[in-house]
Enzyme design. Sequence first.
Site, PDB file in Angstrom:
ATOM      1  N   GLN A 104      22.686  97.239  34.143  1.00  0.00           N
ATOM      2  CA  GLN A 104      21.540  96.661  33.452  1.00  0.00           C
ATOM      3  C   GLN A 104      21.764  95.182  33.169  1.00  0.00           C
ATOM      4  OE1 GLN A 104      21.214  97.757  29.248  1.00  0.00           O
ATOM      5  NE2 GLN A 104      19.061  98.188  29.556  1.00  0.00           N
ATOM      6  N   GLY A 105      20.957  94.341  33.764  1.00  0.00           N
ATOM      7  CA  GLY A 105      21.093  92.899  33.556  1.00  0.00           C
ATOM      8  C   GLY A 105      19.988  92.358  32.667  1.00  0.00           C
TER       9      GLY A 105
ATOM     10  N   SER B 189      20.831  91.200  28.939  1.00  0.00           N
ATOM     11  CA  SER B 189      21.352  90.194  27.994  1.00  0.00           C
ATOM     12  C   SER B 189      21.915  88.960  28.687  1.00  0.00           C
ATOM     13  CB  SER B 189      22.473  90.806  27.148  1.00  0.00           C
ATOM     14  OG  SER B 189      22.019  91.976  26.531  1.00  0.00           O
TER      15      SER B 189
ATOM     16  N   GLU C 102      16.193 104.032  26.665  1.00  0.00           N
ATOM     17  CA  GLU C 102      17.604 103.795  26.341  1.00  0.00           C
ATOM     18  C   GLU C 102      17.893 104.134  24.873  1.00  0.00           C
ATOM     19  OE1 GLU C 102      18.985  99.889  27.353  1.00  0.00           O
ATOM     20  OE2 GLU C 102      20.864 100.113  26.254  1.00  0.00           O
TER      21      GLU C 102
ATOM     22  N   SER D 235      20.431  95.612  18.518  1.00  0.00           N
ATOM     23  CA  SER D 235      21.177  95.848  17.272  1.00  0.00           C
ATOM     24  C   SER D 235      20.322  96.646  16.282  1.00  0.00           C
ATOM     25  CB  SER D 235      21.595  94.512  16.647  1.00  0.00           C
ATOM     26  OG  SER D 235      20.476  93.926  16.015  1.00  0.00           O
ATOM     27  N   ASN D 236      21.012  97.271  15.320  1.00  0.00           N
ATOM     28  CA  ASN D 236      20.278  98.101  14.354  1.00  0.00           C
ATOM     29  C   ASN D 236      19.362  97.277  13.456  1.00  0.00           C
ATOM     30  OD1 ASN D 236      21.680 100.102  15.588  1.00  0.00           O
ATOM     31  ND2 ASN D 236      22.460 101.039  13.712  1.00  0.00           N
ATOM     32  N   GLU D 237      19.729  96.019  13.234  1.00  0.00           N
ATOM     33  CA  GLU D 237      18.826  95.163  12.444  1.00  0.00           C
ATOM     34  C   GLU D 237      17.499  95.013  13.204  1.00  0.00           C
ATOM     35  OE1 GLU D 237      21.981  94.362  13.125  1.00  0.00           O
ATOM     36  OE2 GLU D 237      22.898  94.436  11.137  1.00  0.00           O
TER      37      GLU D 237
HETATM   38  C1  LIG Z   1      29.520  97.377  24.291  1.00  0.00           C
HETATM   39  C2  LIG Z   1      28.257  96.663  24.694  1.00  0.00           C
HETATM   40  C3  LIG Z   1      27.621  97.024  25.872  1.00  0.00           C
HETATM   41  C4  LIG Z   1      26.473  96.339  26.294  1.00  0.00           C
HETATM   42  N1  LIG Z   1      25.911  96.643  27.504  1.00  0.00           N
HETATM   43  C5  LIG Z   1      24.863  95.900  27.959  1.00  0.00           C
HETATM   44  C6  LIG Z   1      24.363  96.097  29.285  1.00  0.00           C
HETATM   45  O1  LIG Z   1      24.821  96.952  30.046  1.00  0.00           O
HETATM   46  N2  LIG Z   1      23.343  95.310  29.692  1.00  0.00           N
HETATM   47  C7  LIG Z   1      22.780  94.361  28.895  1.00  0.00           C
HETATM   48  O2  LIG Z   1      21.842  93.694  29.333  1.00  0.00           O
HETATM   49  N3  LIG Z   1      23.251  94.129  27.632  1.00  0.00           N
HETATM   50  C8  LIG Z   1      24.287  94.876  27.160  1.00  0.00           C
HETATM   51  N4  LIG Z   1      24.792  94.641  25.898  1.00  0.00           N
HETATM   52  C9  LIG Z   1      24.235  93.566  25.095  1.00  0.00           C
HETATM   53  C10 LIG Z   1      23.465  94.018  23.867  1.00  0.00           C
HETATM   54  O3  LIG Z   1      22.201  94.522  24.214  1.00  0.00           O
HETATM   55  C11 LIG Z   1      23.363  92.803  22.916  1.00  0.00           C
HETATM   56  O4  LIG Z   1      24.679  92.548  22.463  1.00  0.00           O
HETATM   57  C12 LIG Z   1      22.466  93.068  21.720  1.00  0.00           C
HETATM   58  O5  LIG Z   1      21.118  93.131  22.115  1.00  0.00           O
HETATM   59  C13 LIG Z   1      22.607  91.948  20.640  1.00  0.00           C
HETATM   60  O6  LIG Z   1      22.474  90.696  21.210  1.00  0.00           O
HETATM   61  P1  LIG Z   1      23.578  89.548  20.975  1.00  0.00           P
HETATM   62  O7  LIG Z   1      24.915  90.142  21.268  1.00  0.00           O
HETATM   63  O8  LIG Z   1      23.158  88.367  21.751  1.00  0.00           O
HETATM   64  O9  LIG Z   1      23.540  89.262  19.415  1.00  0.00           O
HETATM   65  P2  LIG Z   1      22.526  88.275  18.675  1.00  0.00           P
HETATM   66  O10 LIG Z   1      21.157  88.498  19.188  1.00  0.00           O
HETATM   67  O11 LIG Z   1      23.085  86.903  18.731  1.00  0.00           O
HETATM   68  O12 LIG Z   1      22.598  88.819  17.196  1.00  0.00           O
HETATM   69  C14 LIG Z   1      23.706  88.515  16.319  1.00  0.00           C
HETATM   70  C15 LIG Z   1      23.440  89.206  14.994  1.00  0.00           C
HETATM   71  O13 LIG Z   1      22.242  88.686  14.396  1.00  0.00           O
HETATM   72  C16 LIG Z   1      21.339  89.746  14.090  1.00  0.00           C
HETATM   73  N5  LIG Z   1      19.956  89.314  14.323  1.00  0.00           N
HETATM   74  C17 LIG Z   1      19.494  88.615  15.394  1.00  0.00           C
HETATM   75  N6  LIG Z   1      18.166  88.423  15.282  1.00  0.00           N
HETATM   76  C18 LIG Z   1      17.769  89.036  14.139  1.00  0.00           C
HETATM   77  C19 LIG Z   1      16.515  89.201  13.482  1.00  0.00           C
HETATM   78  N7  LIG Z   1      15.378  88.717  13.993  1.00  0.00           N
HETATM   79  N8  LIG Z   1      16.470  89.907  12.309  1.00  0.00           N
HETATM   80  C20 LIG Z   1      17.623  90.434  11.790  1.00  0.00           C
HETATM   81  N9  LIG Z   1      18.841  90.281  12.356  1.00  0.00           N
HETATM   82  C21 LIG Z   1      18.919  89.612  13.516  1.00  0.00           C
HETATM   83  C22 LIG Z   1      21.718  90.870  15.034  1.00  0.00           C
HETATM   84  O14 LIG Z   1      21.346  92.125  14.503  1.00  0.00           O
HETATM   85  C23 LIG Z   1      23.230  90.726  15.133  1.00  0.00           C
HETATM   86  O15 LIG Z   1      23.849  91.362  14.050  1.00  0.00           O
HETATM   87  C24 LIG Z   1      25.931  95.310  25.465  1.00  0.00           C
HETATM   88  C25 LIG Z   1      26.563  94.971  24.263  1.00  0.00           C
HETATM   89  C26 LIG Z   1      27.727  95.616  23.884  1.00  0.00           C
HETATM   90  C27 LIG Z   1      28.393  95.187  22.610  1.00  0.00           C
END
Ligand SMILES: Cc1cc2nc3c(=O)[nH]c(=O)nc-3n(C[C@H](O)[C@H](O)[C@H](O)COP(=O)(O)OP(=O)(O)OC[C@H]3O[C@@H](n4cnc5c(N)ncnc54)[C@H](O)[C@@H]3O)c2cc1C
Length: 394
Positions: free
Chosen positions: A130-131, A133, A247, A377-379
């Site tokens: 899945q591409g 992020s 998902e 994320s859960n938020e």
């Molecule tokens: C083990 C693992 C596997 C993964 N596998 C895949 C994969 O196969 N393919 C893929 O595409 N992605 C994958 N991901 C990526 C995942 O979907 C993202 O990490 C996730 O969506 C959060 O994005 P971020 O890491 O950029 O955090 P950010 O978006 O930078 O968020 C950082 C923090 O800020 C909080 N935050 C951000 N915006 C808000 C808001 N508006 N309100 C409240 N809180 C907020 C978030 O909850 C988080 O705690 C994976 C991630 C992990 C850790």
Amino acid sequence: MQFESALSDPDRLFLAEVRAFIDAELDAALIEADDDQRAFFGDFARSNRWLEKLRPRRWHVAHWPKAYGGAGLNALQNYLLLYEQGLRGAPFVRPLGLNYVGPTVIKFGSEAQKAALLPRIINGDDHWCQGFSETGAGSDLANVATFAERRGDAYVINGAKIWTTDAQHANKIFCLVRTRRENTKDALSFVLVDMDSPGITVAPIRLLAGDHELNQVFFDDVEIAPEQLLGPEGDGWAVSKYLLEIERGAFVFGGRLRRRLARVITAAKEQQASSRFWDNVARLDIDLMAYECTELRLGHLDNGRGDALGTANMIKIEWSEIVQRIDELTLMLAGARTLYASPTPRDQVYGENGEIDMPGWLASYFNNRAATIYGGSNEIQRNLIYRNLRRTWR
Ligand SMILES: Cc1cc2nc3c(=O)[nH]c(=O)nc-3n(C[C@H](O)[C@H](O)[C@H](O)COP(=O)(O)OP(=O)(O)OC[C@H]3O[C@@H](n4cnc5c(N)ncnc54)[C@H](O)[C@@H]3O)c2cc1C
């Protein structure tokens, strides 16, 4: 299993069939592998070994319609099948092709795409990743910068995806990309790309426990045909939202969580844990029961698509928080042994695949810290629930 006595006769018969199948096919090595699972998806080869056992009955595509090669089980039967597998410790079957992109192709694909892609997913010829992020687009997924530029008869993709689970095993990747420069959702498209296309490179990202599950995927002038768009150009956001809802909501984790909690309870009895510890177990048990009800009632009687009430978001929050609480209890029981196995540089011992030598449950503890992040994320899930509810209040 909760509500077993309320099952209809055909469903009870089906459950008996599932149990007999698991008795016959699930060997000790497969169970051990699942109990020691260090990372979310677990070992690739073992996961596929279990998949091969499900395949003859089409139970790896239990919920797909028969017209597309699935078993055509109803939502409750699908739930029973998945719950029992989790409860008995069957390896987790990789969902990216079978559960994510397959049903999305069924919903949005052209007839030619369905004919070309679905049999290959069912037969295990294709492994997907899945591409979505990127470094600047996680929670704010619509901000993806990877750009697919139309040049004559082709699109040329440049950019980078991150946190791509299983990219090292996959021969296909589905991506959300930008096909216009504007910062609007209709500038986004959903593309299906071969991983061996010239211009794609994959770089590993090691987890805290040293395991290799995640990657970065780079696109450098990668050419695709217009037929590799899923849905029309500019519809990528709708396609992605559909896939993400699957998902977040279409797993059945109740059985798996029950099994993990049962292991904690056995260990706590052996160690004569304190009454405070048992208090935590009791609270967790009650929350897990409530989760199981939600999973059954809202998620799977509705095929995981109860969008209006934010069902998928609710399920994602609950299972990920429960698994972390179970891990925390495991850690409390382990006590001093945890310190001994600490993954500080001084203590690191690398296995043959680069993983740090530590007990499976500890690697799993580290890995599950990410459960409240991946899949959105859960938020963000809480924000979405609020947004959905607000719509119903109007
Ligand atoms: C083990 C693992 C596997 C993964 N596998 C895949 C994969 O196969 N393919 C893929 O595409 N992605 C994958 N991901 C990526 C995942 O979907 C993202 O990490 C996730 O969506 C959060 O994005 P971020 O890491 O950029 O955090 P950010 O978006 O930078 O968020 C950082 C923090 O800020 C909080 N935050 C951000 N915006 C808000 C808001 N508006 N309100 C409240 N809180 C907020 C978030 O909850 C988080 O705690 C994976 C991630 C992990 C850790």
